[in-house]
Every structure is written in C-alpha cells, then in structure tokens.
Write an enzyme that holds these catalytic residues in place. Structure first.
Site, short mmCIF file in Angstrom:
data_model
loop_
_atom_site.label_atom_id
_atom_site.label_comp_id
_atom_site.label_asym_id
_atom_site.label_seq_id
_atom_site.Cartn_x
_atom_site.Cartn_y
_atom_site.Cartn_z
CG MET A 281 -1.81 1.23 1.31
SD MET A 281 -2.90 1.43 -0.13
CE MET A 281 -3.04 3.21 -0.18
CD GLU A 282 -1.22 3.33 -3.39
OE1 GLU A 282 -1.16 2.14 -3.05
OE2 GLU A 282 -2.24 3.82 -3.94
CD GLU A 314 2.09 -0.94 -3.70
OE1 GLU A 314 1.55 0.17 -3.63
OE2 GLU A 314 1.42 -2.00 -3.86
#
Ligand SMILES: [Zn+2]
Length: 834
Positions: A281-282, A314
């Site tokens: 998750m970026e 990402e």
C-alpha cells in the site's frame, strides 16, 4: 441580547439539520453530494493530529485533532467519524465549545460557529480500532479507501488534500514510521513522544503510521536514502532487503526520468508486515508491504519478477495516485492502471531471461478474462454513489483489464504521445486531483484518432467481445458480438493465421466495426485467431479447428502464439465447447513437452481448473501422471507448482500417500516452510486419523512467533471433528475474529475444502449472509477473498442452489456485492446455471 442570540442559534441550527433530511449529505459513509459540497467550500486544509498509544492492545487510543481550513461563506461543517457519539469528548470551533451532534457517520458543527476566512476546529476523542490493525506489540493504520474516518474525525474524501502534522506518544521500546521524518523526540520513563514533519498535501487514505517493535535497515547509495522496517526473523529472508532496496532505488530513478518530476515527497521508507492485507500500500513516503515480499526458498523466475513489479507498482504510485490523485474512487483505476503499466515497463529490463509478452498474457490478460467471462464483471470505470462502497470497486478488472486496455490505447496514440500527455497531466494536477476524463482530454489533443468509441467500450462499459472468424467465398469475415447485446464495438488489433492448401498467411486485423470483410483469394482450411496474443475476448473456434488445436497447439514453435492459442482453447473450454477429459488430456500432453516456465505455469493453472470441476475420467491415473511430472519435469518451477497444485486437489490414495511422504520426510528442497505448513493442513484433512500428530509435528517445525500464531488460528479448520469445525465457522461470523483477514480467509477455505463439500454446503448461506457486514468491517479485498474462500471448494448442485436461494431471498442486494458473489460462483453457474 444573550437570550435572543441563543434562540437565533437554535433556529439556524434546526434549519441546518432540516436541510439534510431531503438530501444525501448525512447518509452513512461519505456521499457524492457531501464530498462535492465540501470540496466547493473547504480550502487550505490541515490536520494536526496527536495520538496516545498504550502498550496493551486492549486499551483505547486517545486522540486530539486540530483542523484548520478556510471558508468563503458561513457553513454548517460536517466531519466524518464512523464511531459512537460517546467517543467524542469535546469539540471547540474557533475557540468556543460546540455541542456534540452526531448523525449517522457525521459530526455536525453549526453554521453560527463558522467564520469567513480561517477556521479552527479542535476535537478530543477516543480513536476507533477498526483500521488500526492492533497486535500484541505493533499496530499499523490502513485507511484506504474511506477508513480514516473510523480512526479520527476528518473530511474523508480523496479530493480534500491536507497537510498532516502528526505527534505520537508510545512505549519507549517501540519505533514509529509515518509519511514524513521524525523531527523531535522526547523520552520520559517508559514513554516517548515523537513529532513528525508536516506532510505535503495528502488525501486522507494516504496518511498512515506504523508503531511497534520492529527492526530497521538502511540503504544509502549517495543518491537515495531508504529505510526498511520489518519483523521477519529468518536471516536468509532479511538478506533479501539488499535486492529490495536496489529495486526501490531503480524504480524511483525510472519514474523520475519518465515523468520529468523528482520524487515528490520528503523521504522513502517501507514497512514489511506479517499477514498484511494487501501485497503493498503506497502511503506517501511510507509504503507498507506484506511479508511475502521476502520470497520463499527457490523462488520461480516469475515470483521474482512479480516482486519487482510489486515494488515498481507501489513506487510508481508516488506519482500516479499520491502526487496526482483521483477526485473520487470511481476513478481509482486510473492510479492502478498506471502503477501496473509502469511496473511492467520498469521490471522488463531487469529480467532479460523472461519472455515479457508471455508474462503479460499470463499475468494480465488471463486474469482480466477470468473476471470478464463471469456475470459478476464490471466496467473499468464504475459509478460510485458513496465512498463506503469504494472497496467493492477493486478487482481484476481494475488491476488487470485496465492495463490491457492501456496497451490498446497506446497502440492508437503511440508511446511518445502518451509520455508527453502524462507529463502535462502530472504538472497540471500536481499535489491535487484529476479525473480520467481530464486525462483523456489531454491525450485527445495529442492524437487524431477517435478515442470516444474506444473509451465507451473499453472503459465505461462492462464485458468483452465474442469474436468469430470464417471464410465466405472470397472474403474473411470477422464478426464481433457483444455478449450483453448492447451493440458495442471494441476497437482492437490482432493477427490471424490462415492455413490454405498450398500456403499459410498471417494477416493483421484492425477491428473498427461489428463485421469486417477482408478479401482472401485462396481456400482456407484452418483459421488460428489472435496468434500474437494482442486480441482480447472470446475467440470462438469452430469444431474442426478446435479438435485440431487440442491435438496440436503444443507443437506451435512461437511461444507467444503457443500460449495465446492455449488461452483461446481455455476460453472455449470455459464456454462449454470442450469436454473436461479432452482438455485435460491435451493439457497433460502439452505439459510434458513444454520448455517455457511461464507457459508451463499456465498449463498447470488450467489443469487446476479442470481438476476443480471434478469431471475428469480416470482421475487417479491422471493425478499419478501429474505426480510423476512433479518429480521429473525438467523445469524446476514447474515441479514446485505441480506439487502445490496436487496438495490442493489430490484425491487418489496413491498420490495422497506420496504427498504425505513428502511432508513427513521434508527432504524436498523445492518446498518452503510455508509449503510444508500448507501441506500439513491438506494432509490432516486427507488423513483425519492422523490429524493430531500431523498438526503437532508441523507446529514444532515453526519458529517465527507471528507464523506460529497464524498456524494455531488456521489449523483449527482441519479438525476432523465436525462439531469443532462448526464452532470455528461460527466464530468467523463475529467481526473481531476476522481481524487478521488472511488468516480468516485461509480458515474459511479449509472449512469449505473440496474434500468436505458435502458437509460444508451448510456454511454457504450464513457466510453469504454476513457479506455486507464483511464489507463494512473488513478491508477492500476481503469481500472478494471471503466469497472465493467460501465457494472455491464447492461443485455440487446443492451449493449452486444455496447461492441461488440466497440471491432470491435478497432481491435488492447491493449490486457491487452481488457481482462478487457471481464472480466467485462462476464455476457453479457454469455447470448448473443454464
Ligand atoms: Zn496499486
């Protein structure tokens, strides 16, 4: 005077609330109307956040927020806070106390306390735990798409970007990572306080922090300073950090060069978490990764490529998603499509030994088809009325079909125009938001091609074309049909090979209409569509060509053509025109002679589907032949994959005994600890009389405490005592027991194992019944994972009937959730739904 003022306040206040009755402003969640209104009114937003984090996960996290923003006119201010009213302790607006008024998921601050110009709102509250992922000695936030509002009061919509200034108080032995660097640190006995630098403007879903006991590693090559935080204890795995760091640095350089924009945030850290819900998750400057980023022993080349693509994905998000963000989550795919499109471009030169057109077909096209062939498919761009439904938008269509579409768009406009257009788009919407239509408008100015028809079929509508190719007199007819009869045309290019008496020829087709005629001056004996793999859809083979290809596809020399023809056969099989046995035989023959690992992987995936459908004759012999291949096939990755597939599917006593020996002796160095753990679950189900000893032996083999906790949770699902399994199932119906989502999904899948489908059919209805709650309490991929875990093992008619009964009992079931059910129950509808 005072009295008058109070009356005035009350009147205004009730008028204010009254207006909400007729519109969606105070609906649960965050409605499109509310977001639109706030976007118009609220300017120059910032949040100062303070959280006090106790060591014990049972104790509450207390928080305080100071939000400042500008208003052009006096307004009722609506904050989002998905919690209970008693969790709000005090609200002050512009220095004056405000009565706490909550309606649905919102805090309502009266118009009389607002000011034209600068406004300051201070709120003390108990933070919600739902998106805090609390564990014994660590926690992390995960707010995508609309979960920041479960943790603190905010304006939880992607287009109200804010500057975040975070302060944390936590146990002295813990570390903390957030979007920016720590700029002040104070320690006092057992506690410490950290103050983080203010962020660049961020959407709420990109704000994050992780706190807990973690190890830290650093990387400095003179240009990049990167930090990794992790909990892994296996030193061989931790040694992989060096490769991970280098790939992060390489991806940053690549994106800077492509976009012409230097890395847009203050620093780059990443945190590797056990059982993290997603691959990654970026969060700007603080990406979170699942610990699967540490590959198991003997990774296959495509596992390594997959990891590089995840890292590149990402990293690409820092520009596409974090720097320029979608206005609303209906366009969330715009960030995902570029992350995946660039991930493929970034990773390609690092893996010269891999045939990337094959990888593209197996990794994107086949996954896109897997959802697009089901009745649960969706358009790439889906309408979204409320952010509380945003999680349901994610799936293969966004992650896999959108990149396929993007390649087709690039075929039309060219790579140079795309780059020029994207640079313009990033510069124009820097630290702000944009829609897909904003981008298309920019791209349109770079091409003379008609992008409207393209956009309508590929982006705005669901489904894929059915393509038939035949000769009629001196013409080759190419017919494109819309499965949903809307008359849609999917503009696309692909090549077709025509076999004649004396000559073969390859023609390039550029479809722009539902019927295309191409002159042909010889008699065609056989037609092989889409041999370059660039076409997308169901290419229907006539009976003669189908029979021929089933026997000869594996002799095609060109690898891309061979895989593409295999995929065409697979679509024809899924469409019901090839029998399980015919296809199974053809796949086994192809597997034995296959030399390319990616094609071998696809063959094994297809065999898996055929075995799952349980209609293959002489299954024991078929499984044994596969087992022999798992021992002798010349491609190593193919042997690993075959073993993994047989673990899941074997029913033949002979193969089960062989697998049991593999597990017991642990002398197959192809398999990792995780493989042996999975095998122990499978053996405990197949050999119920040995359940206790299998589980106890496997438990003693696991040393990492996080993995041990997972094993103790999941292994309960393989208990031979059905009453115990019922209890485990009942426990999963309670939200707090699903908190570790990957564990819950694995447990549900084992409870519904194909060997126990007769018994577990009774779980289907109640598990579907809580899907709406799963959506509300879980993360974005959980509804999909839950329905697949529930239904993948079921092939009996009763299972189909249970799904149908559920849908019948819920005629107004939310469409997006229904799509998830239709997607996961595709094999049941394929068999019984006609
Ligand atoms: Zn992404």
């Amino acid at each position: 005077m005072k009295w008058t003022k109070i009356i005035f306040t009350i009147v205004i206040f009730f008028i204010g609330l009254e207006c909400f009755a007729d519109n969606h402003l105070c609906d649960n969640g965050v409605s499109w109307e509310l977001a639109g209104q706030r976007k118009r009114e609220i300017k120059e937003l910032s949040y100062c956040l303070y959280f006090n984090i106790p060591e014990q996960k049972e104790k509450s996290v207390e928080g305080k927020i100071i939000s400042t923003f500008n208003l052009d006119s006096l307004q009722t201010i609506i904050f989002d806070f998905h919690s209970r009213k008693e969790h709000i302790h005090r609200i002050k607006m512009n220095g004056k106390n405000v009565k706490i008024v909550m309606k649905n998921d919102h805090l309502i601050l009266p118009v009389v306390r607002s000011r034209i110009g600068r406004n300051i709102v201070e709120i003390s509250f108990t933070a919600g735990n739902q998106s805090l992922n609390r564990n014994d000695d660590y926690l992390y936030t995960l707010f995508v798409p609309d979960r920041a509002r479960t943790f603190f009061p905010c304006f939880d919509q992607p287009d109200l970007k804010a500057v975040f200034s975070l302060q944390l108080e936590l146990p002295v032995s813990w570390q903390a990572v957030s979007n920016t660097n720590v700029i002040e640190k104070k320690e006092k006995r057992e506690r410490k306080q950290l103050r983080f630098e203010s962020t660049r403007p961020l959407s709420t879903y990109l704000f994050s922090f992780v706190a807990g006991k973690m190890k830290k590693a650093e990387y400095n090559d003179g240009k990049h300073f990167l930090r990794a935080y992790y909990r892994e204890t296996d030193s061989a795995k931790v040694a992989q950090l060096d490769t991970i760091f280098k790939q992060v640095a390489y991806s940053i350089d690549w994106m800077e060069k492509y976009t012409g924009i230097p890395y847009p945030f203050q620093k780059y850290d990443f945190v590797i978490l056990p059982s993290f819900q997603f691959g990654g998750m970026e969060h700007a400057g603080a990406t979170l990764y699942n610990d699967r980023i540490f590959l198991n022993r003997n990774p296959t080349p495509d596992e390594e490529l997959n990891r590089t693509e995840l890292i590149a994905h990402e990293t690409a998000h820092m520009w596409f998603g974090d720097l320029v963000t979608m206005n609303w989550f209906n366009d969330v795919w715009t960030k995902e499509v570029f992350a995946n499109y660039f991930a493929a471009l970034i990773a390609e030169p690092l893996f010269p030994q891999i045939n990337h057109s094959l990888y593209w077909l197996s990794n994107y096209t086949s996954k896109a088809l897997a959802q697009d062939r089901t009745l649960g498919t969706t358009p790439i761009q889906q309408p979204l009325d409320n952010l509380c439904n945003a999680g349901l938008i994610y799936g293969n269509i966004i992650y896999d079909k959108a990149p396929v579409m993007m390649k087709k768009l690039v075929e039309i406009i060219g790579t140079d125009s795309l780059r020029v257009g994207l640079r313009q788009y990033l510069r124009k919407y820097l630290y702000s938001n944009a829609t897909w239509d904003n981008l298309i408008q920019i791209l349109r100015s770079k091409t003379s091609a008609d992008l409207s028809t393209f956009d309508e079929a590929w982006v705005k509508q669901k489904g894929m074309p059915i393509i038939r190719i035949e000769q009629k007199e001196n013409s080759l007819l190419i017919k494109q049909h819309d499965f949903y009869n809307r008359g849609l045309i999917w503009p696309q290019q692909f090549s077709v090979k025509l076999f004649g008496e004396k000559r073969d020829t390859i023609i390039q087709v550029n479809i722009v209409d539902s019927l295309m005629k191409i002159p042909v001056n010889f008699e065609i004996h056989r037609i092989l569509p889409n041999i370059n793999g660039k076409g997308y859809g169901l290419f229907v083979l006539n009976e003669k060509d189908r029979t021929y290809e089933l026997n000869h596809w594996c002799e095609i020399v060109n690898e891309t053509s061979r895989l593409s023809v295999l995929m065409t056969l697979f679509e024809n099989y899924q469409a019901g025109s090839i029998l399980d046995n015919e296809f199974g035989k053809s796949l086994l023959k192809g597997l034995i002679s296959e030399k390319n690992p990616l094609i071998a992987k696809m063959i094994i995936n297809d065999i898996n589907v055929v075995l799952d459908n349980k209609k293959i004759l002489n299954r024991n012999d078929f499984e044994y032949a596969l087992f022999l291949q798992s021992q002798n096939h010349p491609i190593r990755s193919c042997r690993i994959q075959l073993l993994r597939m047989l673990m899941l599917n074997a029913v033949s006593p002979e193969v089960i005994n062989k697998l049991y020996s593999v597990w017991k002796d642990r002398d197959n160095d192809l398999l990792s600890e995780q493989d042996y753990t999975n095998l122990s679950y499978q053996m405990a189900i197949r050999k119920p009389e040995q359940y206790k000893s299998i589980i106890s032996i496997q438990r003693n083999r696991i040393t990492n405490p996080d993995r041990l906790r997972q094993f103790d949770f999941v292994s309960r699902a393989v208990n031979p005592d059905s009453l115990c399994r019922d209890k485990v199932f009942q426990s999963l119906l309670i939200a707090e027991n699903r908190h570790m989502e990957p564990w819950a999904s694995s447990t549900l899948a084992l409870l519904n194992h194909t060997c126990r489908e007769t018994y577990s059919v009774k779980y289907i209805y109640p598990a579907l019944n809580i899907l709406e709650e799963i959506q509300k309490t879980g993360d974005i991929f959980f509804p999909t994972n839950w329905t697949f875990a529930l239904l993948s093992g079921h092939r009996m008619k009763q299972a189909y009937q249970e799904v149908v009964r559920f849908l019948k009992d819920h005629p107004n079931y939310p469409e997006k959730l229904k799509n998830k059910i239709m997607e996961a129950s595709y094999p049941l509808f394929r068999i019984y739904g006609k």
